[in-house]
Design an enzyme around this catalytic site. Structure first.
Site, mmCIF file in Angstrom:
data_model
loop_
_atom_site.group_PDB
_atom_site.id
_atom_site.type_symbol
_atom_site.label_atom_id
_atom_site.label_comp_id
_atom_site.label_asym_id
_atom_site.label_seq_id
_atom_site.Cartn_x
_atom_site.Cartn_y
_atom_site.Cartn_z
ATOM 1 N N CYS A 46 -4.185 -0.062 10.101
ATOM 2 C CA CYS A 46 -5.595 -0.405 9.849
ATOM 3 C C CYS A 46 -6.450 -0.112 11.081
ATOM 4 C CB CYS A 46 -5.733 -1.881 9.479
ATOM 5 S SG CYS A 46 -4.773 -2.339 8.023
HETATM 6 C C1 BEZ Z 1 -0.836 -1.729 9.116
HETATM 7 O O1 BEZ Z 1 -2.040 -1.641 8.973
HETATM 8 O O2 BEZ Z 1 -0.259 -1.230 10.074
HETATM 9 C C2 BEZ Z 1 -0.017 -2.470 8.119
HETATM 10 C C3 BEZ Z 1 -0.563 -3.512 7.410
HETATM 11 C C4 BEZ Z 1 0.231 -4.199 6.513
HETATM 12 C C5 BEZ Z 1 1.544 -3.833 6.320
HETATM 13 C C6 BEZ Z 1 2.079 -2.773 7.012
HETATM 14 C C7 BEZ Z 1 1.307 -2.083 7.928
#
Ligand code: BEZ
Length: 212
Positions: A46
């Site tokens: 994210c």
């Molecule tokens: C991420 O944004 O890295 C992420 C968010 C939730 C689960 C796995 C990865």
């Protein structure tokens, strides 16, 4: 939960965001919009996604597209995480992030898929036209960051095909030949597409992109 389909009016809502309270339809005005959810603040993928979107500011503005993100985290979390995004992605987050702690918008847009995760939002993307209608929906899992070049490509196609009787073929990019809509007869083509056309099959007719 609600089921939103292409062509529906994008549901309106009021939400708290990192840039203040927003009334969605009023905020969109006459612009196009992208509403996209991400699973959670302070997560690695994210962080890269929101930093990437910030760097596309000029590209979105050129297409008259307003961008708004969402997660179920709160305003304080958003504000602190934005500092990390700016630092690590070498940018400045320049679009609002909805703090959807009560999941009101997430439920309205069906962004929580309980069999994937019952708490976090998935990576949903809604592209909304200047008429407030939903033009495109894509849903990615948490483990896969989105390709924002693809979203720009899709917006180019959506905006082109909103104004001309054409469609865009597989892997089309802005500037390449387009397909003439099947509803157009051969006789109508010269007036509508003066740059000419190539008839590969009666149903497969290509013409140079008309707005270039
Ligand atoms: C991420 O944004 O890295 C992420 C968010 C939730 C689960 C796995 C990865």
């Amino acid at each position: 939960m609600s089921s939103i389909r292409l062509g529906d009016i994008a549901p309106d809502f009021t939400a708290q965001t990192s840039m203040g309270e927003i009334h969605f339809h009023e905020w969109l005005g006459n612009s196009w919009g992208i509403l996209f959810s991400h699973p959670a603040d302070y997560t690695p993928v994210c962080t890269t996604e929101l930093g990437t979107v910030a760097k596309y500011k000029t590209a979105f503005e050129k297409r008259d597209v307003k961008v708004i993100a969402l997660s179920v985290d709160g305003l304080v979390s958003h504000a602190d995480w934005i500092k990390d995004i700016n630092e690590t992605q070498h940018t400045t987050v320049n679009f609002p992030i909805i703090a959807d702690e009560d999941r009101k918008v997430s439920m309205l847009y069906d962004m929580i898929h309980p069999n994937a995760d019952d708490k976090m939002t998935v990576r949903s993307v809604f592209i909304i036209g200047s008429d407030k209608k939903v033009k495109l929906i894509i849903v990615y899992p948490a483990s896969t960051g989105r390709n924002f070049e693809e979203l720009l490509r899709v917006i180019d196609s959506l905006q082109l095909t909103a104004n001309y009787k054409v469609a865009t073929p597989a892997n089309w990019k802005d500037g390449e030949d387009v397909v003439i809509a099947p509803s157009i007869t051969d006789e109508q083509i010269p007036a509508m597409f003066p740059k000419g056309y190539t008839k590969i099959k009666p149903y497969l007719r290509l013409t140079p992109q008309p707005n270039k």
